[in-house]
Design an enzyme around this catalytic site. Structure first.
Site, PDB file in Angstrom:
ATOM      1  N   LYS A 107       7.942 -34.721 -47.069  1.00 45.84           N
ATOM      2  CA  LYS A 107       7.890 -33.507 -46.747  1.00 45.84           C
ATOM      3  C   LYS A 107       6.816 -32.628 -47.785  1.00 45.84           C
ATOM      4  O   LYS A 107       6.094 -31.404 -47.203  1.00 45.84           O
ATOM      5  CB  LYS A 107       9.335 -32.834 -46.573  1.00 45.84           C
ATOM      6  CG  LYS A 107      10.012 -32.500 -47.785  1.00 45.84           C
ATOM      7  CD  LYS A 107      11.280 -31.903 -47.555  1.00 45.84           C
ATOM      8  CE  LYS A 107      12.353 -32.032 -48.797  1.00 45.84           C
ATOM      9  NZ  LYS A 107      11.678 -30.695 -49.510  1.00 45.84           N
ATOM     10  N   ARG A 136      20.103 -25.157 -58.171  1.00 48.77           N
ATOM     11  CA  ARG A 136      20.556 -24.301 -56.868  1.00 48.77           C
ATOM     12  C   ARG A 136      22.054 -24.349 -56.543  1.00 48.77           C
ATOM     13  O   ARG A 136      22.536 -23.372 -55.960  1.00 48.77           O
ATOM     14  CB  ARG A 136      19.737 -24.885 -55.720  1.00 48.77           C
ATOM     15  CG  ARG A 136      18.333 -24.208 -55.844  1.00 48.77           C
ATOM     16  CD  ARG A 136      17.516 -24.719 -54.633  1.00 48.77           C
ATOM     17  NE  ARG A 136      16.944 -25.933 -54.880  1.00 48.77           N
ATOM     18  CZ  ARG A 136      16.257 -26.760 -53.849  1.00 48.77           C
ATOM     19  NH1 ARG A 136      15.819 -26.151 -52.756  1.00 48.77           N
ATOM     20  NH2 ARG A 136      15.722 -27.869 -54.161  1.00 48.77           N
ATOM     21  N   ARG A 190      14.978 -20.618 -56.060  1.00 49.13           N
ATOM     22  CA  ARG A 190      14.153 -21.982 -56.550  1.00 49.13           C
ATOM     23  C   ARG A 190      14.797 -22.850 -57.344  1.00 49.13           C
ATOM     24  O   ARG A 190      16.022 -22.382 -58.059  1.00 49.13           O
ATOM     25  CB  ARG A 190      12.788 -21.416 -57.091  1.00 49.13           C
ATOM     26  CG  ARG A 190      12.004 -20.815 -56.196  1.00 49.13           C
ATOM     27  CD  ARG A 190      11.170 -21.815 -55.099  1.00 49.13           C
ATOM     28  NE  ARG A 190      10.271 -22.812 -55.713  1.00 49.13           N
ATOM     29  CZ  ARG A 190       9.612 -22.933 -56.328  1.00 49.13           C
ATOM     30  NH1 ARG A 190       8.761 -21.737 -56.468  1.00 49.13           N
ATOM     31  NH2 ARG A 190       9.215 -23.865 -57.051  1.00 49.13           N
ATOM     32  N   CYS A 235       4.050 -27.307 -46.404  1.00 51.70           N
ATOM     33  CA  CYS A 235       5.318 -27.451 -46.603  1.00 51.70           C
ATOM     34  C   CYS A 235       5.912 -26.042 -46.657  1.00 51.70           C
ATOM     35  O   CYS A 235       7.109 -25.736 -46.691  1.00 51.70           O
ATOM     36  CB  CYS A 235       5.824 -28.195 -47.730  1.00 51.70           C
ATOM     37  SG  CYS A 235       5.344 -27.632 -49.369  1.00 51.70           S
TER      38      CYS A 235
END
Length: 323
Positions: free
Chosen positions: A92, A164, A158, A251
């Site tokens: 991805k 996260r 981020r 992306c």
């Protein structure tokens, strides 16, 4: 059958240096070692960690950093320069266009392509309270979740997977959105509170798949990687990437696609069909364009789905956000 070429070689594998990147690279190397032994290649492997632009800039949302290939360009340059022999990417993260002389030598079997929620409480999207704060750096995820639940407050977050998840506590989020594949590869499946159905949140192009990139003229590496390629995953990812290329997307824009293989009964024979859903949405979630089509040629299918969305105004949505 043993390989005819028994030349000794140290293969240098380039990767980002995050825990996830190193874990999945280690898994790839383990599989390539097994293939090498089975087919008589005398290869050993070593890892070279490379810092990318996307790794250096952590205080800005991906959509504002700009450009494509934020997590791959420096690694690809090392491949072009001969510093490394192959690179392991999350598919991805890979732009549609690869640098001249580089190819995807293998696309291994895909794991769970879905997005998932790691939540404070609850076990589904519906369990989130009205006005819940959700952390994600992805416009694709935020626009689809806003479309499904306009009450949710999507905020930029981020960092690596573990950082996260920690922000659930340190920054008071009700949930963060992550790729299920990353948690699966890390062995952290128990952290997943809820998988988000693909009809609610369409994955990123190639999500759940890896891209093993190499030099086109390196016959030894290409021969090795040919044994690692998964044909079904390759076909579906090629369709998704063709869609990405037709929309000239990266992306960090709200583009989603997911292709599966379906066996259609044609009377006296079963015909294999690729069935793909493509999506382009506005960042605020107000506009959500989706198309589902099927075909047998992956590149043509990707272009056809993109053309259908462009006919409905997808190009204007992407132009407005610099896609």
């Amino acid at each position: 059958m043993a390989a005819a070429n028994m030349e000794k070689r140290v293969i240098v594998v380039g990767t980002r240096q995050s825990a996830l990147a190193l874990t999945q690279t280690g898994q790839v190397i383990d599989e390539l070692k097994r293939i090498s032994e089975k087919h008589g290649f005398d290869y050993t492997f070593e890892i070279k960690k490379i810092v990318t632009k996307g790794d250096r800039i952590l205080d800005v949302t991906l959509s504002k950093v700009g450009g494509k290939g934020l997590f791959v360009k420096e690694i690809e340059q090392a491949l072009v320069d001969g510093v490394i022999d192959l690179a392991v990417h999350s598919m991805k993260d890979m732009p549609f266009e690869l640098p001249e002389g580089l190819i995807n030598g293998a696309i291994p079997k895909r794991v769970d392509p879905r997005d998932c929620l790691v939540m404070r409480d609850g076990s589904s999207l519906d369990d989130l309270p009205v006005g819940a704060r959700i952390g994600t750096s992805s416009l694709r995820r935020s626009c689809q979740l806003k479309h499904a639940r306009p009450d949710l407050k999507l905020e930029s977050i981020r960092g690596n997977i573990d950082s996260r998840i920690r922000k659930l506590e340190t920054e008071g989020f009700d949930a963060v959105v992550l790729a299920a594949a990353g948690l699966t590869r890390m062995g952290w499946q128990d952290q997943i509170s809820a998988s988000i159905p693909v009809d609610v949140c369409l994955p990123a192009v190639g999500q759940g798949a890896l891209g093993i990139e190499c030099r086109e003229n390196d016959k030894q590496i290409r021969q090795l990687l040919a044994y690692y390629n998964d044909t079904e995953t390759e076909l579906t990812v090629r369709a998704e990437r063709s869609f990405l290329g037709a929309l000239n997307g990266g992306c960090q824009v709200p583009i989603g696609a997911y292709c599966v293989i379906s066996d259609a009964d044609q009377g006296n024979k079963v015909e294999r069909q690729l069935v793909m859903t493509g999506m382009v949405g506005s960042p605020d979630g107000a506009t959500m364009l989706k198309e589902v089509m099927q075909g047998t040629n992956p590149e043509q299918l990707g272009r056809d789905v993109a053309a259908a969305l462009i006919a409905r105004g997808a190009d204007r949505i992407l132009a407005e956000i610099g896609g």
